[in-house]
Write a protein that holds these residues in place. Structure first.
Motif, mmCIF file in Angstrom:
data_model
loop_
_atom_site.group_PDB
_atom_site.id
_atom_site.type_symbol
_atom_site.label_atom_id
_atom_site.label_comp_id
_atom_site.label_asym_id
_atom_site.label_seq_id
_atom_site.Cartn_x
_atom_site.Cartn_y
_atom_site.Cartn_z
ATOM 1 N N THR A 9 0.836 -1.195 0.000
ATOM 2 C CA THR A 9 0.000 0.000 0.000
ATOM 3 C C THR A 9 0.870 1.243 0.000
ATOM 4 O OG1 THR A 9 -1.727 -1.135 1.230
ATOM 5 C CG2 THR A 9 -1.810 1.254 1.223
ATOM 6 N N PRO A 10 0.647 2.170 -0.917
ATOM 7 C CA PRO A 10 1.485 3.377 -0.977
ATOM 8 C C PRO A 10 1.349 4.198 0.290
ATOM 9 C CG PRO A 10 0.112 3.151 -2.956
ATOM 10 C CD PRO A 10 -0.361 2.145 -1.980
ATOM 11 N N PRO A 11 2.384 4.947 0.658
ATOM 12 C CA PRO A 11 2.343 5.768 1.886
ATOM 13 C C PRO A 11 1.210 6.778 1.872
ATOM 14 C CG PRO A 11 4.589 5.629 1.023
ATOM 15 C CD PRO A 11 3.689 5.010 -0.003
ATOM 16 N N ASN A 12 0.820 7.270 0.690
ATOM 17 C CA ASN A 12 -0.218 8.295 0.603
ATOM 18 C C ASN A 12 -1.605 7.697 0.434
ATOM 19 O OD1 ASN A 12 1.653 10.348 0.825
ATOM 20 N ND2 ASN A 12 2.044 10.384 -1.389
ATOM 21 N N SER A 13 -1.758 6.405 0.695
ATOM 22 C CA SER A 13 -3.058 5.747 0.548
ATOM 23 C C SER A 13 -4.071 6.390 1.487
ATOM 24 C CB SER A 13 -2.933 4.253 0.870
ATOM 25 O OG SER A 13 -4.200 3.667 0.991
ATOM 26 N N SER A 14 -5.348 6.360 1.077
ATOM 27 C CA SER A 14 -6.404 6.944 1.902
ATOM 28 C C SER A 14 -6.800 6.028 3.051
ATOM 29 C CB SER A 14 -7.634 7.246 1.029
ATOM 30 O OG SER A 14 -8.126 6.057 0.448
ATOM 31 N N THR A 15 -6.252 4.813 3.087
ATOM 32 C CA THR A 15 -6.575 3.900 4.172
ATOM 33 C C THR A 15 -6.095 4.481 5.497
ATOM 34 O OG1 THR A 15 -6.350 2.020 2.687
ATOM 35 C CG2 THR A 15 -6.289 1.565 5.053
ATOM 36 N N GLN A 16 -7.013 4.544 6.478
ATOM 37 C CA GLN A 16 -6.685 5.139 7.771
ATOM 38 C C GLN A 16 -6.756 4.079 8.862
ATOM 39 O OE1 GLN A 16 -5.763 8.300 8.247
ATOM 40 N NE2 GLN A 16 -5.973 8.818 6.075
ATOM 41 N N PRO A 17 -5.968 4.222 9.933
ATOM 42 C CA PRO A 17 -6.085 3.298 11.062
ATOM 43 C C PRO A 17 -7.486 3.374 11.649
ATOM 44 C CG PRO A 17 -4.129 4.696 11.273
ATOM 45 C CD PRO A 17 -4.943 5.256 10.160
ATOM 46 N N GLU A 18 -7.968 2.271 12.183
ATOM 47 C CA GLU A 18 -9.289 2.260 12.793
ATOM 48 C C GLU A 18 -9.276 3.101 14.062
ATOM 49 O OE1 GLU A 18 -10.358 -1.793 13.399
ATOM 50 O OE2 GLU A 18 -10.909 -2.129 11.312
ATOM 51 N N THR A 19 -10.319 3.903 14.227
ATOM 52 C CA THR A 19 -10.459 4.753 15.396
ATOM 53 C C THR A 19 -11.735 4.371 16.130
ATOM 54 O OG1 THR A 19 -9.340 6.586 14.288
ATOM 55 C CG2 THR A 19 -10.676 7.133 16.209
ATOM 56 N N TYR A 20 -11.682 4.309 17.451
ATOM 57 C CA TYR A 20 -12.838 3.940 18.252
ATOM 58 C C TYR A 20 -13.161 5.065 19.238
ATOM 59 C CZ TYR A 20 -12.413 -0.771 16.387
ATOM 60 O OH TYR A 20 -12.363 -1.847 15.541
ATOM 61 N N THR A 21 -14.430 5.173 19.577
ATOM 62 C CA THR A 21 -14.829 6.162 20.575
ATOM 63 C C THR A 21 -14.228 5.785 21.934
ATOM 64 O OG1 THR A 21 -16.878 4.919 20.991
ATOM 65 C CG2 THR A 21 -16.979 6.730 19.387
ATOM 66 N N SER A 22 -14.138 6.766 22.802
ATOM 67 C CA SER A 22 -13.547 6.535 24.126
ATOM 68 C C SER A 22 -14.459 7.064 25.227
ATOM 69 C CB SER A 22 -12.164 7.190 24.216
ATOM 70 O OG SER A 22 -12.236 8.574 23.888
ATOM 71 N N HIS A 23 -15.743 6.759 25.114
ATOM 72 C CA HIS A 23 -16.703 7.250 26.109
ATOM 73 C C HIS A 23 -16.406 6.715 27.508
ATOM 74 C CE1 HIS A 23 -18.881 8.980 22.854
ATOM 75 N NE2 HIS A 23 -19.356 7.850 22.383
ATOM 76 N N HIS A 24 -15.725 5.553 27.585
ATOM 77 C CA HIS A 24 -15.420 4.958 28.888
ATOM 78 C C HIS A 24 -14.335 5.721 29.638
ATOM 79 C CE1 HIS A 24 -12.433 3.376 26.151
ATOM 80 N NE2 HIS A 24 -11.708 2.965 27.165
ATOM 81 N N LEU A 25 -13.765 6.749 29.010
ATOM 82 C CA LEU A 25 -12.695 7.522 29.645
ATOM 83 C C LEU A 25 -13.162 8.885 30.149
ATOM 84 C CD1 LEU A 25 -9.767 6.805 27.152
ATOM 85 C CD2 LEU A 25 -10.344 5.585 29.269
ATOM 86 N N THR A 26 -14.381 9.288 29.801
ATOM 87 C CA THR A 26 -14.868 10.620 30.164
ATOM 88 C C THR A 26 -16.226 10.509 30.869
ATOM 89 O OG1 THR A 26 -13.791 11.526 28.191
ATOM 90 C CG2 THR A 26 -15.413 12.920 29.297
ATOM 91 N N ILE A 27 -16.344 11.125 32.031
ATOM 92 C CA ILE A 27 -17.597 11.047 32.793
ATOM 93 C C ILE A 27 -18.672 11.886 32.120
ATOM 94 C CG2 ILE A 27 -18.697 11.439 35.023
ATOM 95 C CD1 ILE A 27 -16.018 11.250 36.348
ATOM 96 N N PRO A 28 -19.814 11.284 31.772
ATOM 97 C CA PRO A 28 -20.910 12.094 31.217
ATOM 98 C C PRO A 28 -21.464 13.034 32.294
ATOM 99 C CG PRO A 28 -21.270 9.732 30.847
ATOM 100 C CD PRO A 28 -20.158 9.865 31.840
ATOM 101 N N PRO A 29 -21.941 14.208 31.916
ATOM 102 C CA PRO A 29 -22.541 15.119 32.889
ATOM 103 C C PRO A 29 -23.642 14.425 33.691
ATOM 104 C CG PRO A 29 -22.285 16.219 30.776
ATOM 105 C CD PRO A 29 -21.943 14.775 30.544
ATOM 106 N N GLY A 30 -23.632 14.662 35.001
ATOM 107 C CA GLY A 30 -24.688 14.125 35.849
ATOM 108 C C GLY A 30 -24.301 12.893 36.635
ATOM 109 N N LEU A 31 -23.211 12.227 36.268
ATOM 110 C CA LEU A 31 -22.780 11.042 36.999
ATOM 111 C C LEU A 31 -21.725 11.396 38.031
ATOM 112 C CD1 LEU A 31 -22.379 8.167 34.359
ATOM 113 C CD2 LEU A 31 -24.346 8.704 35.804
#
Length: 211
Positions: A9-31
């Motif tokens: 795969t060429p270095p400039n390929s549009s393929t991006q690493p998978e990214t996941y949400t991190s809701h488990h790291l930030t307290i939602p308001p009210g908790l």
């Protein structure tokens, strides 16, 4: 799953690493911190999404409810009656042979004044034992493209207050950012809708708990 790039795969390929949400790291308001610590495993398991940060946004909201989780779940689980607590739904129809199981669908009519008219939604998750449900929008006239949502219902007990029981409801979503809109605008709109729905869920179920 995204295709794995080959070594060539060429270095400039549009393929991006998978990214996941991190809701488990930030307290939602009210908790509280204690509640959040208890909920982190469930957040990581049920409220984590694979995310394209350039085209999608996600959020996690929480709601305290002074009612038992069984009472709250009795309302949340009714995929065929979302209008019981969802503010902006005028009506909901299901097929005559409707059976509430994963894969079933509902057709929702939205009240006037919103940038939507109809929504066709599919039930993706229904775990009665763990009180987890989720749906995705698969059609209709609206701007919430590729919207997916998960709602979980959690019991808390205060042993220092005569075993007082309360419920925390978590609701998360993933949605595409419409062309011409910003991520902040999209999240503000979706957060507002979810927040109002959760507030009404609290009002409805606390009323049931008093009867």
């Amino acid at each position: 799953m995204d295709p794995t790039p080959s070594p060539s795969t060429p270095p400039n390929s549009s393929t991006q690493p998978e990214t996941y949400t991190s809701h488990h790291l930030t307290i939602p308001p009210g908790l509280t911190q204690s509640e959040f610590n208890s909920l982190q495993p469930a957040i990581a398991e049920f409220h984590t999404y694979k995310l394209n940060p350039q085209t999608q946004c996600s959020s996690l909201l929480a709601q305290h409810i002074n009612a038992s989780p069984d009472t709250v779940w009795s309302v949340v689980r009714r995929f065929d009656k979302p209008q019981t607590y969802k503010h902006f739904i005028k009506s909901c129809t299901v097929s005559e042979d409707f059976e509430m199981k994963v894969g079933c669908t509902r057709d929702v009519n939205v009240i006037s004044g919103l940038p939507a008219a109809t929504s066709t939604e599919r039930l993706d998750i229904m775990d009665e034992e763990r009180r987890v449900t989720g749906f995705s929008i698969i059609g209709g006239e609206h701007r919430l493209t590729n919207y997916r949502s998960v709602t979980t219902v959690h019991q808390f007990v205060d042993d220092e207050d005569d075993g007082k029981i309360w419920t925390v409801v978590l609701e998360s979503y993933l949605v595409d950012v419409p062309q011409g809109n910003t991520e902040e605008d999209t999240r503000l709109f979706a957060d507002t809708v979810v927040k109002l729905n959760l507030q009404k869920l609290a009002s409805v179920t606390e009323g049931l708990a008093r009867t």
